[in-house]
Design a protein around this motif. Structure first.
Motif, short mmCIF file in Angstrom:
data_model
loop_
_atom_site.label_atom_id
_atom_site.label_comp_id
_atom_site.label_asym_id
_atom_site.label_seq_id
_atom_site.Cartn_x
_atom_site.Cartn_y
_atom_site.Cartn_z
N ARG A 33 -33.48 12.02 -37.30
CA ARG A 33 -34.68 12.42 -38.04
C ARG A 33 -34.49 13.76 -38.76
N LYS A 34 -33.76 14.68 -38.07
CA LYS A 34 -33.63 16.05 -38.55
C LYS A 34 -34.99 16.74 -38.67
N ASP A 35 -35.91 16.34 -37.79
CA ASP A 35 -37.26 16.89 -37.82
C ASP A 35 -37.75 16.99 -36.37
N TYR A 36 -37.79 18.20 -35.85
CA TYR A 36 -38.17 18.38 -34.45
C TYR A 36 -39.61 17.95 -34.19
N MET A 37 -40.56 18.37 -35.03
CA MET A 37 -41.96 18.07 -34.79
C MET A 37 -42.24 16.57 -34.83
N GLU A 38 -41.59 15.85 -35.72
CA GLU A 38 -41.79 14.41 -35.76
C GLU A 38 -41.23 13.74 -34.52
N THR A 39 -40.10 14.26 -34.02
CA THR A 39 -39.52 13.73 -32.79
C THR A 39 -40.45 13.98 -31.61
N LEU A 40 -40.99 15.19 -31.55
CA LEU A 40 -41.93 15.53 -30.48
C LEU A 40 -43.17 14.63 -30.53
N LYS A 41 -43.74 14.46 -31.71
CA LYS A 41 -44.93 13.62 -31.85
C LYS A 41 -44.63 12.16 -31.48
N SER A 42 -43.48 11.68 -31.89
CA SER A 42 -43.10 10.30 -31.61
C SER A 42 -43.00 10.04 -30.11
N TYR A 43 -42.29 10.92 -29.42
CA TYR A 43 -42.11 10.72 -27.98
C TYR A 43 -43.39 11.02 -27.20
N SER A 44 -44.20 11.94 -27.69
CA SER A 44 -45.49 12.20 -27.04
C SER A 44 -46.34 10.95 -27.06
N ARG A 45 -46.33 10.23 -28.21
CA ARG A 45 -47.09 8.98 -28.31
C ARG A 45 -46.54 7.92 -27.36
N ILE A 46 -45.22 7.83 -27.32
CA ILE A 46 -44.59 6.83 -26.44
C ILE A 46 -44.96 7.09 -24.99
N PHE A 47 -44.79 8.34 -24.55
CA PHE A 47 -45.11 8.67 -23.16
C PHE A 47 -46.59 8.45 -22.86
N ASN A 48 -47.43 8.87 -23.79
CA ASN A 48 -48.87 8.74 -23.57
C ASN A 48 -49.28 7.27 -23.50
N ASP A 49 -48.73 6.45 -24.38
CA ASP A 49 -49.08 5.03 -24.39
C ASP A 49 -48.69 4.35 -23.09
N ILE A 50 -47.49 4.65 -22.62
CA ILE A 50 -47.01 4.00 -21.40
C ILE A 50 -47.75 4.51 -20.17
N LEU A 51 -47.90 5.83 -20.05
CA LEU A 51 -48.47 6.41 -18.84
C LEU A 51 -49.98 6.24 -18.75
#
Length: 243
Positions: free
Chosen positions: A52-70
């Motif tokens: 991605r070369k974009d830290y904030m987008e990576t953070l947002k993406s994984y935050s959504r993944i973790f939140n959706d699953i948990l």
């Protein structure tokens, strides 16, 4: 572009602002939300960031993944995958309005129960609609099916650890299978230490081994700490060993 170390430090700090606890365990990132936790290979996250070369987008993406699953995980007990787990007495104190189903095991250690669904790892709560007697019975039956050989830490010392690292190594101390190994290798009176969930140290009941075991406790790197005490099993009783 952040280095691997800088990326790991930064994303763990940022995710800890959004979830109960985020820690690194070996090569996996473990994210906890209330009684539920999940893990993901950290290399996968870093490779996605490099792409991605974009830290904030990576953070947002994984935050959504973790939140959706948990947050969307619907708890349903699976008696085939429920296990006991030893934890420190103060484990879960920071969790508001969550009461873990627990029993005292040793002076500063409790037994809790978990369902292990691979990606999702969830502690049993007092408020869960389950048969607690069945939970305990099946949990210990499942634990007793696990095998893990005791191996010497040093050929000159009668001090042993488990060969393979698992989340249940500490709890295996109480399994019938491991008790047989302990009796065979160190005798029916012994010292033991449970510095973390993945670490169990067992030794012959010798006074000079206590200091050695205390040193081993101090260097244990697993962040899931359980106890800094050395225990002894003598005359059919578990007690903190005296130096």
């Amino acid at each position: 572009m952040l280095s691997f170390t800088d990326f790991s430090n930064k994303i763990i700090t940022d995710l800890n602002k959004r979830f109960s606890e985020v820690i690194m365990e070996g090569n996996h990132l473990v994210v906890k939300f209330g009684p539920t936790s999940m893990s993901i290979p950290f290399n996968t996250m870093y490779k996605e960031y490099q792409s991605r070369k974009d830290y904030m987008e990576t953070l947002k993406s994984y935050s959504r993944i973790f939140n959706d699953i948990l947050s969307q995980y619907k708890f349903k007990i699976d008696y085939k995958n429920v296990y006991p787990m030893l934890k420190s007495r103060d484990f879960g104190e920071r969790e508001n309005n969550i009461e873990f189903y627990r029993e005292q095991a040793f002076a500063d250690i409790d037994t809790l129960y978990v369902t292990d669904a691979g990606e999702v790892f969830r502690f049993v709560l007092n408020s869960d609609d389950v048969d607690f007697e069945k939970v305990e019975k099946r949990a210990w039956e499942n634990l007793n099916k696990m095998t893990n050989p005791l191996v010497k830490l040093d050929k000159m010392l009668d001090i042993f650890c488990l060969k393979y690292s698992t989340d249940y190594n500490s709890t295996l101390l109480l399994s019938a299978t491991l008790q047989k190994q302990i009796y065979k290798k160190v005798g029916q009176e012994y010292l033991f230490a449970i510095p973390s969930s993945t670490t169990l140290i067992v030794a012959k009941l010798r006074h000079e081994y206590i200091k050695i075991m205390e040193s081993l406790i101090m260097v244990d790197k697993d962040p899931n700490k359980v106890s800094d005490k050395v225990y002894q099993y003598k005359d059919g009783k578990f007690d903190i060993a005296s130096v």
